[in-house]
Design a protein around this motif. Structure first.
Motif, PDB file in Angstrom:
ATOM      1  N   HIS A 169       5.053  22.128  -2.152  1.00 23.71           N
ATOM      2  CA  HIS A 169       4.721  21.725  -0.796  1.00 23.71           C
ATOM      3  C   HIS A 169       4.389  22.943   0.055  1.00 23.71           C
ATOM      4  CE1 HIS A 169       7.133  18.181  -2.177  1.00 23.71           C
ATOM      5  NE2 HIS A 169       5.973  17.671  -1.867  1.00 23.71           N
ATOM      6  N   SER A 170       4.066  24.037  -0.604  1.00 24.28           N
ATOM      7  CA  SER A 170       3.696  25.269   0.077  1.00 24.28           C
ATOM      8  C   SER A 170       2.384  25.066   0.825  1.00 24.28           C
ATOM      9  CB  SER A 170       3.537  26.393  -0.955  1.00 24.28           C
ATOM     10  OG  SER A 170       2.910  27.504  -0.370  1.00 24.28           O
ATOM     11  N   SER A 171       2.272  25.684   1.985  1.00 22.96           N
ATOM     12  CA  SER A 171       1.041  25.565   2.773  1.00 22.96           C
ATOM     13  C   SER A 171      -0.147  26.199   2.047  1.00 22.96           C
ATOM     14  CB  SER A 171       1.218  26.211   4.144  1.00 22.96           C
ATOM     15  OG  SER A 171       1.588  27.563   4.002  1.00 22.96           O
ATOM     16  N   ARG A 172       0.111  27.071   1.084  1.00 20.65           N
ATOM     17  CA  ARG A 172      -0.976  27.718   0.341  1.00 20.65           C
ATOM     18  C   ARG A 172      -1.655  26.774  -0.643  1.00 20.65           C
ATOM     19  NH1 ARG A 172       2.435  32.647  -1.710  1.00 20.65           N
ATOM     20  NH2 ARG A 172       3.929  30.969  -1.614  1.00 20.65           N
ATOM     21  N   VAL A 173      -0.979  25.680  -1.030  1.00 21.41           N
ATOM     22  CA  VAL A 173      -1.552  24.778  -2.033  1.00 21.41           C
ATOM     23  C   VAL A 173      -1.665  23.333  -1.538  1.00 21.41           C
ATOM     24  CG1 VAL A 173      -0.803  26.183  -3.981  1.00 21.41           C
ATOM     25  CG2 VAL A 173       0.683  24.352  -3.142  1.00 21.41           C
ATOM     26  N   ARG A 174      -1.602  23.115  -0.269  1.00 18.45           N
ATOM     27  CA  ARG A 174      -1.643  21.749   0.262  1.00 18.45           C
ATOM     28  C   ARG A 174      -2.949  21.029  -0.017  1.00 18.45           C
ATOM     29  NH1 ARG A 174       1.690  22.407   5.588  1.00 18.45           N
ATOM     30  NH2 ARG A 174       3.722  22.234   4.647  1.00 18.45           N
ATOM     31  N   ALA A 175      -4.039  21.764  -0.139  1.00 15.91           N
ATOM     32  CA  ALA A 175      -5.353  21.134  -0.339  1.00 15.91           C
ATOM     33  C   ALA A 175      -5.438  20.406  -1.678  1.00 15.91           C
ATOM     34  CB  ALA A 175      -6.455  22.176  -0.238  1.00 15.91           C
ATOM     35  N   THR A 176      -4.785  20.930  -2.703  1.00 16.42           N
ATOM     36  CA  THR A 176      -4.804  20.290  -4.018  1.00 16.42           C
ATOM     37  C   THR A 176      -3.377  20.220  -4.548  1.00 16.42           C
ATOM     38  OG1 THR A 176      -5.146  22.404  -5.150  1.00 16.42           O
ATOM     39  CG2 THR A 176      -7.108  21.141  -4.603  1.00 16.42           C
ATOM     40  N   ALA A 177      -3.062  19.116  -5.179  1.00 17.68           N
ATOM     41  CA  ALA A 177      -1.715  18.932  -5.734  1.00 17.68           C
ATOM     42  C   ALA A 177      -1.498  19.899  -6.890  1.00 17.68           C
ATOM     43  CB  ALA A 177      -1.544  17.500  -6.215  1.00 17.68           C
ATOM     44  N   GLN A 178      -0.406  20.657  -6.812  1.00 22.36           N
ATOM     45  CA  GLN A 178      -0.038  21.584  -7.875  1.00 22.36           C
ATOM     46  C   GLN A 178       1.472  21.554  -8.045  1.00 22.36           C
ATOM     47  OE1 GLN A 178      -1.490  25.551  -7.251  1.00 22.36           O
ATOM     48  NE2 GLN A 178      -3.577  24.890  -6.887  1.00 22.36           N
ATOM     49  N   PRO A 179       1.937  21.748  -9.268  1.00 21.31           N
ATOM     50  CA  PRO A 179       3.391  21.805  -9.458  1.00 21.31           C
ATOM     51  C   PRO A 179       3.945  23.131  -8.948  1.00 21.31           C
ATOM     52  CG  PRO A 179       2.258  22.211 -11.535  1.00 21.31           C
ATOM     53  CD  PRO A 179       1.203  21.857 -10.519  1.00 21.31           C
ATOM     54  N   VAL A 180       5.243  23.175  -8.729  1.00 23.09           N
ATOM     55  CA  VAL A 180       5.898  24.432  -8.381  1.00 23.09           C
ATOM     56  C   VAL A 180       5.719  25.389  -9.552  1.00 23.09           C
ATOM     57  CG1 VAL A 180       7.576  23.362  -6.832  1.00 23.09           C
ATOM     58  CG2 VAL A 180       8.144  23.633  -9.253  1.00 23.09           C
TER      59      VAL A 180
END
Length: 146
Positions: free
Chosen positions: A94-105
């Motif tokens: 849920h980092s603001s750096r990856v909000r545009a595309t769903a990515q796992p931690v």
């Protein structure tokens, strides 16, 4: 020397992870319950979970696998899905750096949190693999969890 965690150490780390992030605490417990490798588990999407079975797709060195989920694992997964209904991945960033595309931690972020959580609990070297070998006893989800 046995480098496996005791049940008290496992639970102490879990409690400390909860203070950092519920995602890290949930991942720690799910790793233990499923005995899956963290890099394989992080690729798991909600669509890969059907009733009491988790399907982990083949990826690099990992073979396709189906894991029967315990009641505790199913409760954790259901709670995560209710808390983050828009997520694609079971352990989504849920980092603001990856909000545009769903990515796992990431494994790196998890291992950093683990080192912090293990501080003061054990002097053993802790990584995501540590959840896979806990000395006899059953690590239980906290009684006050939904």
């Amino acid at each position: 020397m046995d480098n496996r965690l005791t049940l008290n150490e496992f639970n102490g780390i879990r409690k400390n992870l909860e203070q950092i992030s519920s995602t890290w605490a949930d991942l720690w417990v799910i790793l233990h319950l499923t005995q899956a490798r963290v890099t394989h588990l992080l690729r798991c999407k909600y669509q890969d979970i059907h009733d009491d079975v988790m399907h982990l797709s083949a990826h690099r060195v990992f073979r396709d696998s189906h894991i029967a989920l315990s009641l505790t694992a199913r409760v954790i997964i259901r709670h995560r899905q209710q808390r983050y209904p828009e997520d694609t991945f079971l352990f989504q960033s849920h980092s603001s750096r990856v909000r545009a595309t769903a990515q796992p931690v990431t494994v790196i972020a998890f291992n950093i949190a683990l080192k912090k959580a293990a501080s003061g609990v054990t002097s053993k070297t802790i990584s995501s693999k540590s959840a896979l070998s806990v000395l006899p006893g059953v690590a239980e989800w906290p009684a006050n969890a939904p």
